[in-house]
Scaffold this motif. Structure first.
Motif, PDB file in Angstrom:
ATOM      1  N   GLN A  23      -3.484 -12.825  -8.804  1.00  0.00           N
ATOM      2  CA  GLN A  23      -3.864 -11.314  -8.776  1.00  0.00           C
ATOM      3  C   GLN A  23      -2.863 -10.443  -7.946  1.00  0.00           C
ATOM      4  O   GLN A  23      -2.641  -9.371  -8.294  1.00  0.00           O
ATOM      5  N   ALA A  24      -2.639 -11.175  -6.740  1.00  0.00           N
ATOM      6  CA  ALA A  24      -1.776 -10.289  -5.926  1.00  0.00           C
ATOM      7  C   ALA A  24      -0.263 -10.198  -6.433  1.00  0.00           C
ATOM      8  O   ALA A  24       0.128  -9.056  -6.340  1.00  0.00           O
ATOM      9  N   LEU A  25       0.198 -11.339  -7.211  1.00  0.00           N
ATOM     10  CA  LEU A  25       1.371 -11.060  -7.899  1.00  0.00           C
ATOM     11  C   LEU A  25       1.246  -9.982  -9.054  1.00  0.00           C
ATOM     12  O   LEU A  25       2.150  -9.063  -9.319  1.00  0.00           O
ATOM     13  N   ASP A  26       0.220 -10.243  -9.903  1.00  0.00           N
ATOM     14  CA  ASP A  26       0.020  -9.144 -10.851  1.00  0.00           C
ATOM     15  C   ASP A  26       0.089  -7.686 -10.495  1.00  0.00           C
ATOM     16  O   ASP A  26       0.273  -6.740 -11.171  1.00  0.00           O
ATOM     17  N   SER A  27      -0.597  -7.463  -9.369  1.00  0.00           N
ATOM     18  CA  SER A  27      -0.856  -6.185  -8.882  1.00  0.00           C
ATOM     19  C   SER A  27       0.426  -5.653  -7.893  1.00  0.00           C
ATOM     20  O   SER A  27       0.384  -4.487  -7.305  1.00  0.00           O
ATOM     21  N   GLY A  28       1.528  -6.371  -7.849  1.00  0.00           N
ATOM     22  CA  GLY A  28       2.715  -5.898  -7.413  1.00  0.00           C
ATOM     23  C   GLY A  28       3.182  -6.558  -6.027  1.00  0.00           C
ATOM     24  O   GLY A  28       4.147  -5.994  -5.325  1.00  0.00           O
ATOM     25  N   CYS A  29       2.662  -7.667  -5.685  1.00  0.00           N
ATOM     26  CA  CYS A  29       3.108  -8.266  -4.434  1.00  0.00           C
ATOM     27  C   CYS A  29       4.164  -9.126  -4.674  1.00  0.00           C
ATOM     28  O   CYS A  29       4.021  -9.983  -5.615  1.00  0.00           O
ATOM     29  N   ASP A  30       5.346  -8.975  -3.914  1.00  0.00           N
ATOM     30  CA  ASP A  30       6.429  -9.811  -4.208  1.00  0.00           C
ATOM     31  C   ASP A  30       6.872 -10.701  -3.119  1.00  0.00           C
ATOM     32  O   ASP A  30       8.102 -11.220  -2.790  1.00  0.00           O
ATOM     33  N   TRP A  31       5.891 -11.076  -2.408  1.00  0.00           N
ATOM     34  CA  TRP A  31       6.107 -12.228  -1.306  1.00  0.00           C
ATOM     35  C   TRP A  31       4.775 -13.164  -1.209  1.00  0.00           C
ATOM     36  O   TRP A  31       3.714 -12.274  -0.404  1.00  0.00           O
ATOM     37  N   ILE A  32       4.822 -14.376  -1.381  1.00  0.00           N
ATOM     38  CA  ILE A  32       3.472 -15.102  -1.183  1.00  0.00           C
ATOM     39  C   ILE A  32       3.668 -16.200  -0.321  1.00  0.00           C
ATOM     40  O   ILE A  32       4.883 -16.707  -0.319  1.00  0.00           O
ATOM     41  N   GLN A  33       2.788 -16.190   0.606  1.00  0.00           N
ATOM     42  CA  GLN A  33       2.919 -17.406   1.937  1.00  0.00           C
ATOM     43  C   GLN A  33       1.731 -18.087   1.230  1.00  0.00           C
ATOM     44  O   GLN A  33       0.578 -17.798   1.596  1.00  0.00           O
ATOM     45  N   LEU A  34       1.664 -19.329   0.925  1.00  0.00           N
ATOM     46  CA  LEU A  34       0.688 -20.279   0.538  1.00  0.00           C
ATOM     47  C   LEU A  34       0.324 -20.904   1.639  1.00  0.00           C
ATOM     48  O   LEU A  34       0.746 -21.805   2.454  1.00  0.00           O
ATOM     49  N   GLN A 194      -9.838  -3.730  -6.336  1.00  0.00           N
ATOM     50  CA  GLN A 194      -8.846  -2.863  -6.932  1.00  0.00           C
ATOM     51  C   GLN A 194      -7.310  -3.027  -6.194  1.00  0.00           C
ATOM     52  O   GLN A 194      -6.882  -2.332  -5.626  1.00  0.00           O
ATOM     53  N   LYS A 195      -6.966  -4.436  -6.495  1.00  0.00           N
ATOM     54  CA  LYS A 195      -5.740  -4.804  -5.887  1.00  0.00           C
ATOM     55  C   LYS A 195      -4.498  -4.015  -6.073  1.00  0.00           C
ATOM     56  O   LYS A 195      -3.624  -3.919  -5.429  1.00  0.00           O
ATOM     57  N   GLU A 196      -4.544  -3.698  -7.477  1.00  0.00           N
ATOM     58  CA  GLU A 196      -3.128  -2.804  -7.746  1.00  0.00           C
ATOM     59  C   GLU A 196      -3.165  -1.549  -7.154  1.00  0.00           C
ATOM     60  O   GLU A 196      -2.024  -1.230  -6.488  1.00  0.00           O
ATOM     61  N   LYS A 197      -4.281  -0.888  -6.950  1.00  0.00           N
ATOM     62  CA  LYS A 197      -4.340   0.568  -6.359  1.00  0.00           C
ATOM     63  C   LYS A 197      -4.142   0.152  -4.818  1.00  0.00           C
ATOM     64  O   LYS A 197      -3.185   0.894  -4.216  1.00  0.00           O
ATOM     65  N   LEU A 198      -4.655  -0.837  -4.319  1.00  0.00           N
ATOM     66  CA  LEU A 198      -4.597  -1.006  -2.773  1.00  0.00           C
ATOM     67  C   LEU A 198      -3.087  -1.433  -2.391  1.00  0.00           C
ATOM     68  O   LEU A 198      -2.465  -0.948  -1.508  1.00  0.00           O
ATOM     69  N   ILE A 199      -2.499  -2.248  -3.311  1.00  0.00           N
ATOM     70  CA  ILE A 199      -1.085  -2.666  -2.848  1.00  0.00           C
ATOM     71  C   ILE A 199      -0.184  -1.661  -3.124  1.00  0.00           C
ATOM     72  O   ILE A 199       0.804  -1.214  -2.453  1.00  0.00           O
ATOM     73  N   GLU A 201      -0.679   1.442  -2.393  1.00  0.00           N
ATOM     74  CA  GLU A 201      -1.122   2.485  -1.308  1.00  0.00           C
ATOM     75  C   GLU A 201      -0.477   1.767  -0.076  1.00  0.00           C
ATOM     76  O   GLU A 201       0.130   2.503   0.722  1.00  0.00           O
ATOM     77  N   ILE A 202      -0.579   0.349   0.114  1.00  0.00           N
ATOM     78  CA  ILE A 202       0.088  -0.102   1.049  1.00  0.00           C
ATOM     79  C   ILE A 202       1.590   0.044   1.175  1.00  0.00           C
ATOM     80  O   ILE A 202       2.154   0.399   2.151  1.00  0.00           O
ATOM     81  N   ASN A 203       2.238  -0.264  -0.094  1.00  0.00           N
ATOM     82  CA  ASN A 203       3.577  -0.327  -0.008  1.00  0.00           C
ATOM     83  C   ASN A 203       4.084   1.386  -0.117  1.00  0.00           C
ATOM     84  O   ASN A 203       5.149   1.610   0.748  1.00  0.00           O
ATOM     85  N   GLU A 204       3.319   2.494  -0.123  1.00  0.00           N
ATOM     86  CA  GLU A 204       3.534   3.802  -0.239  1.00  0.00           C
ATOM     87  C   GLU A 204       3.786   3.992   1.576  1.00  0.00           C
ATOM     88  O   GLU A 204       4.832   4.603   1.958  1.00  0.00           O
ATOM     89  N   LYS A 205       2.742   3.325   2.138  1.00  0.00           N
ATOM     90  CA  LYS A 205       2.878   3.608   3.621  1.00  0.00           C
ATOM     91  C   LYS A 205       3.958   2.658   4.322  1.00  0.00           C
ATOM     92  O   LYS A 205       4.631   3.385   5.074  1.00  0.00           O
ATOM     93  N   LEU A 206       4.353   1.509   3.833  1.00  0.00           N
ATOM     94  CA  LEU A 206       5.251   0.615   4.430  1.00  0.00           C
ATOM     95  C   LEU A 206       6.762   1.261   4.105  1.00  0.00           C
ATOM     96  O   LEU A 206       7.475   0.983   4.924  1.00  0.00           O
ATOM     97  N   TYR A 207       6.823   1.970   2.989  1.00  0.00           N
ATOM     98  CA  TYR A 207       8.139   2.366   2.766  1.00  0.00           C
ATOM     99  C   TYR A 207       8.327   3.953   2.621  1.00  0.00           C
ATOM    100  O   TYR A 207       9.263   4.494   2.316  1.00  0.00           O
ATOM    101  N   ALA A 208       7.531   4.676   3.377  1.00  0.00           N
ATOM    102  CA  ALA A 208       7.395   5.899   3.492  1.00  0.00           C
ATOM    103  C   ALA A 208       8.441   6.681   4.214  1.00  0.00           C
ATOM    104  O   ALA A 208       9.150   7.687   3.616  1.00  0.00           O
ATOM    105  N   ASN A 209       9.060   5.928   5.101  1.00  0.00           N
ATOM    106  CA  ASN A 209      10.090   6.489   6.064  1.00  0.00           C
ATOM    107  C   ASN A 209      11.614   5.794   5.673  1.00  0.00           C
ATOM    108  O   ASN A 209      12.416   5.737   6.224  1.00  0.00           O
ATOM    109  N   VAL A 210      11.607   5.194   4.472  1.00  0.00           N
ATOM    110  CA  VAL A 210      12.724   4.187   4.231  1.00  0.00           C
ATOM    111  C   VAL A 210      13.744   5.152   3.457  1.00  0.00           C
ATOM    112  O   VAL A 210      13.243   5.979   2.231  1.00  0.00           O
TER     113      VAL A 210
END
Length: 212
Positions: A23-34, A194-199, A201-210
């Motif tokens: 689900q996390a991968l499908d929603s746009g997360c590209d780093w998994i720590q098992l 709502q994983k896709e929507k959340l991820i 939103e998270i990425n928008e905040k993380l990359y806002a000033n990049v």
């Protein structure tokens, strides 16, 4: 440069873990720590092997938490080691120079020590209390991150730092303002439907000033 968001997997069974990771991968997360603690070795191996193929399919980084020999056996992208796990320099000697090695830190001295021993990134925390982890180190809070990152800048220490520990969506902007590289989360992503929507939103905040 490493992605700014890490998902630390959750789930008490192979099926739960697989579902959450997919689900996390499908929603746009590209780093998994098992992270699959206190399990039968065969179950952990089977899960890790399945997750490795999933991450390859999604072109995501795949890191194994704590278990260096498992990471080596399945040829994961790397390993993340806690403060009470194997020493970073020992892990580096075993895994070689091409694998990613992350280390947990709670203080500035932890970071210096990890860096000197060949660490690639830092998981600095906990930000606040979290039920995800047992044997929690002292809580840092926002002031703790400011103090440690400032000390790193003053001493010209450069290594990607991820905040970890009970982080919510509202915490991301103030945390990024401290100068950290990104965040590592588990519950925030696992618990939402709502994983896709959340991820996003998270990425928008993380990359806002990049600056691209």
């Amino acid at each position: 440069m490493y992605p700014k968001l890490q998902y630390i997997s959750q789930g008490k069974t192979i099926d739960e873990q697989s579902y959450n990771i997919h689900q996390a991968l499908d929603s746009g997360c590209d780093w998994i720590q098992l992270r699959f603690k206190n399990q039968i070795a065969k179950d952990t191996f089977d899960l890790a092997e399945a997750v490795k193929f999933l991450c390859k399919e999604y072109l995501a980084n795949f890191i194994v938490n704590d278990n260096l020999y498992l990471a080596q056996k399945i040829d994961a992208d790397g390993v993340h080691l806690g403060l009470s796990d194997m020493k970073i320099n020992e892990a580096r000697a075993i895994l070689g120079s091409k694998k990613i090695i992350g280390g947990t830190a709670n203080t500035y001295d932890d970071i210096v020590n990890h860096l000197q021993n060949g660490c690639d990134y830092i998981g600095l925390g906990p930000f606040r209390f979290t039920e995800t982890k047992e044997k929690l180190s002292p809580i840092l809070g926002l002031p703790g991150y400011y103090e440690i990152v400032e000390k790193m800048k003053n001493n010209k220490i450069q290594i990607p730092v991820y905040a970890i520990g009970g982080i919510t969506l509202n915490d991301i902007n103030p945390l990024m303002e401290t100068g950290i590289h990104g965040i590592a989360v588990s519950g925030m992503i696992t618990k939402t439907d709502q994983k896709e929507k959340l991820i996003q939103e998270i990425n928008e905040k993380l990359y806002a000033n990049v600056i691209v």
